[in-house]
Write a protein that holds these residues in place. Structure first.
Motif, PDB file in Angstrom:
ATOM      1  N   UNK A   1      56.326  93.293  44.571  1.00  0.00           N
ATOM      2  CA  UNK A   1      56.787  94.666  44.808  1.00  0.00           C
ATOM      3  C   UNK A   1      58.312  94.776  44.838  1.00  0.00           C
ATOM      4  N   UNK A   2      59.012  93.647  44.936  1.00  0.00           N
ATOM      5  CA  UNK A   2      60.475  93.673  44.921  1.00  0.00           C
ATOM      6  C   UNK A   2      61.051  93.695  43.511  1.00  0.00           C
ATOM      7  N   UNK A   3      60.266  93.307  42.520  1.00  0.00           N
ATOM      8  CA  UNK A   3      60.791  93.223  41.146  1.00  0.00           C
ATOM      9  C   UNK A   3      59.962  94.003  40.123  1.00  0.00           C
ATOM     10  N   UNK A   4      58.834  94.561  40.563  1.00  0.00           N
ATOM     11  CA  UNK A   4      57.963  95.293  39.648  1.00  0.00           C
ATOM     12  C   UNK A   4      57.708  96.705  40.171  1.00  0.00           C
ATOM     13  N   UNK A   5      57.687  97.713  39.288  1.00  0.00           N
ATOM     14  CA  UNK A   5      57.314  99.056  39.716  1.00  0.00           C
ATOM     15  C   UNK A   5      55.884  99.076  40.254  1.00  0.00           C
ATOM     16  N   UNK A   6      55.623  99.930  41.213  1.00  0.00           N
ATOM     17  CA  UNK A   6      54.288 100.009  41.800  1.00  0.00           C
ATOM     18  C   UNK A   6      53.237 100.355  40.751  1.00  0.00           C
ATOM     19  N   UNK A   7      53.603 101.174  39.765  1.00  0.00           N
ATOM     20  CA  UNK A   7      52.653 101.545  38.702  1.00  0.00           C
ATOM     21  C   UNK A   7      52.167 100.307  37.954  1.00  0.00           C
ATOM     22  N   UNK A   8      53.053  99.350  37.705  1.00  0.00           N
ATOM     23  CA  UNK A   8      52.664  98.134  36.996  1.00  0.00           C
ATOM     24  C   UNK A   8      51.644  97.348  37.822  1.00  0.00           C
ATOM     25  N   UNK A   9      51.905  97.221  39.106  1.00  0.00           N
ATOM     26  CA  UNK A   9      50.981  96.501  39.987  1.00  0.00           C
ATOM     27  C   UNK A   9      49.639  97.211  40.044  1.00  0.00           C
ATOM     28  N   UNK A  10      49.665  98.547  40.139  1.00  0.00           N
ATOM     29  CA  UNK A  10      48.416  99.318  40.220  1.00  0.00           C
ATOM     30  C   UNK A  10      47.582  99.163  38.947  1.00  0.00           C
ATOM     31  N   UNK A  11      48.214  99.241  37.788  1.00  0.00           N
ATOM     32  CA  UNK A  11      47.481  99.074  36.522  1.00  0.00           C
ATOM     33  C   UNK A  11      46.857  97.689  36.456  1.00  0.00           C
ATOM     34  N   UNK A  12      47.634  96.678  36.831  1.00  0.00           N
ATOM     35  CA  UNK A  12      47.146  95.298  36.776  1.00  0.00           C
ATOM     36  C   UNK A  12      45.951  95.104  37.695  1.00  0.00           C
ATOM     37  N   UNK A  13      46.000  95.692  38.875  1.00  0.00           N
ATOM     38  CA  UNK A  13      44.912  95.532  39.850  1.00  0.00           C
ATOM     39  C   UNK A  13      43.582  96.048  39.334  1.00  0.00           C
ATOM     40  N   UNK A  14      43.604  97.037  38.450  1.00  0.00           N
ATOM     41  CA  UNK A  14      42.374  97.690  38.023  1.00  0.00           C
ATOM     42  C   UNK A  14      41.821  97.158  36.702  1.00  0.00           C
ATOM     43  N   UNK A  15      42.474  96.174  36.117  1.00  0.00           N
ATOM     44  CA  UNK A  15      41.973  95.598  34.873  1.00  0.00           C
ATOM     45  C   UNK A  15      40.928  94.513  35.150  1.00  0.00           C
ATOM     46  N   UNK A  16      40.048  94.321  34.194  1.00  0.00           N
ATOM     47  CA  UNK A  16      39.013  93.286  34.315  1.00  0.00           C
ATOM     48  C   UNK A  16      39.150  92.184  33.272  1.00  0.00           C
ATOM     49  N   UNK A  17      39.944  92.446  32.215  1.00  0.00           N
ATOM     50  CA  UNK A  17      40.113  91.491  31.123  1.00  0.00           C
ATOM     51  C   UNK A  17      41.595  91.123  30.991  1.00  0.00           C
ATOM     52  N   UNK A  18      41.851  89.835  30.873  1.00  0.00           N
ATOM     53  CA  UNK A  18      43.234  89.362  30.790  1.00  0.00           C
ATOM     54  C   UNK A  18      43.366  88.281  29.725  1.00  0.00           C
ATOM     55  N   UNK A  19      44.468  88.332  28.997  1.00  0.00           N
ATOM     56  CA  UNK A  19      44.866  87.237  28.103  1.00  0.00           C
ATOM     57  C   UNK A  19      46.093  86.613  28.746  1.00  0.00           C
ATOM     58  N   UNK A  20      46.016  85.310  29.042  1.00  0.00           N
ATOM     59  CA  UNK A  20      47.052  84.670  29.848  1.00  0.00           C
ATOM     60  C   UNK A  20      47.525  83.381  29.186  1.00  0.00           C
ATOM     61  N   UNK A  21      48.717  82.976  29.568  1.00  0.00           N
ATOM     62  CA  UNK A  21      49.277  81.740  29.024  1.00  0.00           C
ATOM     63  C   UNK A  21      48.741  80.519  29.762  1.00  0.00           C
ATOM     64  N   UNK A  22      48.589  80.664  31.072  1.00  0.00           N
ATOM     65  CA  UNK A  22      48.133  79.535  31.895  1.00  0.00           C
ATOM     66  C   UNK A  22      47.195  80.081  32.965  1.00  0.00           C
TER      67      UNK A  22
END
Length: 238
Positions: free
Chosen positions: A21-42
């Protein structure tokens, strides 16, 4: 009836141990929280981060695809399946914004080919933060990734980048494996002209953040900072 495709969100993550929350907008965190599918590096890093921001679903119910430099084209195509079925997907880098110094660009390109909407979200980029904090030319710049590992080739590459910078007035930005940071800084100081400016930015957004911009002549007259094994971006302007 036209098929409804999901959206590919490009999700930034912290580049240091900072609280999200210190480096990311709250909207970004909220969108991420509600996703079910992720493509990740690690996978391990991603699961840890998603647990930290308290995603809506249990971690074990989320669907992960791993995308790295070894991923084959057919595997990348398979990662588009949820999107083509109408589900939103989040693309996450291990740190910072995806698709810069990160394999995520190949998934973004594949999404565009399939007519999938790509939505970049706001977050920290160590490369851009270094540029704006360096005082070097922000009107004309290039990120050139990693320099060669072999000493002779690395010094040759530095000379080429310095000449390009001098000819075009262009800031050159690059990174190194953290355990080779000190050697790279020493090479820059020994190879470059005394009037060339070298900037380093270490552990950005953290409590240990360090940003130094000096000419090569000035660098030669100060003790070198301890940047060994610390995430650092380098920049030069001739």
């Amino acid at each position: 009836m036209a098929e409804v495709k999901g959206k590919l969100y490009l999700i930034p993550t912290p580049i240091s141990g900072s609280e999200p929350e210190n480096v990311l907008p709250q909207r970004v965190i909220d969108i991420t929280r509600h996703l079910s599918y992720f493509v990740v590096e690690e996978l391990r890093t991603a699961r840890r981060y998603l647990s930290r921001i308290k995603v809506q679903k249990p971690i074990d119910e989320l669907v992960f695809f791993e995308l790295n430099e070894h991923s084959q084209p057919e595997a990348v195509e398979a990662m588009l399946t949820p999107l083509l079925q109408g589900y939103d997907v989040g693309l996450m880098s291990e740190a910072g914004v995806p698709a810069i110094a990160d394999p995520g660009a190949i998934l973004v390109a594949a999404a565009h080919r399939k007519g999938i909407r790509v939505i970049p979200l706001v977050g920290p980029s160590s490369i851009l933060l270094t540029l704006v904090a360096s005082g070097l030319n922000g009107q004309n710049f290039a990120f050139v990734g990693y320099l060669p590992v072999k000493p002779d080739e690395r010094r040759k590459r530095i000379r080429i980048l310095e000449q390009r910078s001098r000819t075009e007035g262009q800031t050159q930005l690059f990174i190194e494996a953290p355990y080779r940071n000190i050697q790279l800084l020493k090479d820059l100081i020994s190879v470059c002209n005394e009037q060339t400016t070298i900037a380093i930015a270490t552990e950005l957004t953290s409590a240990d953040e360090l940003i130094i911009t000096k000419t090569v002549r000035e660098w030669k007259n100060i003790p070198l900072p301890d940047i060994n094994k610390k995430n650092t971006v380098f920049a030069l302007l001739a």
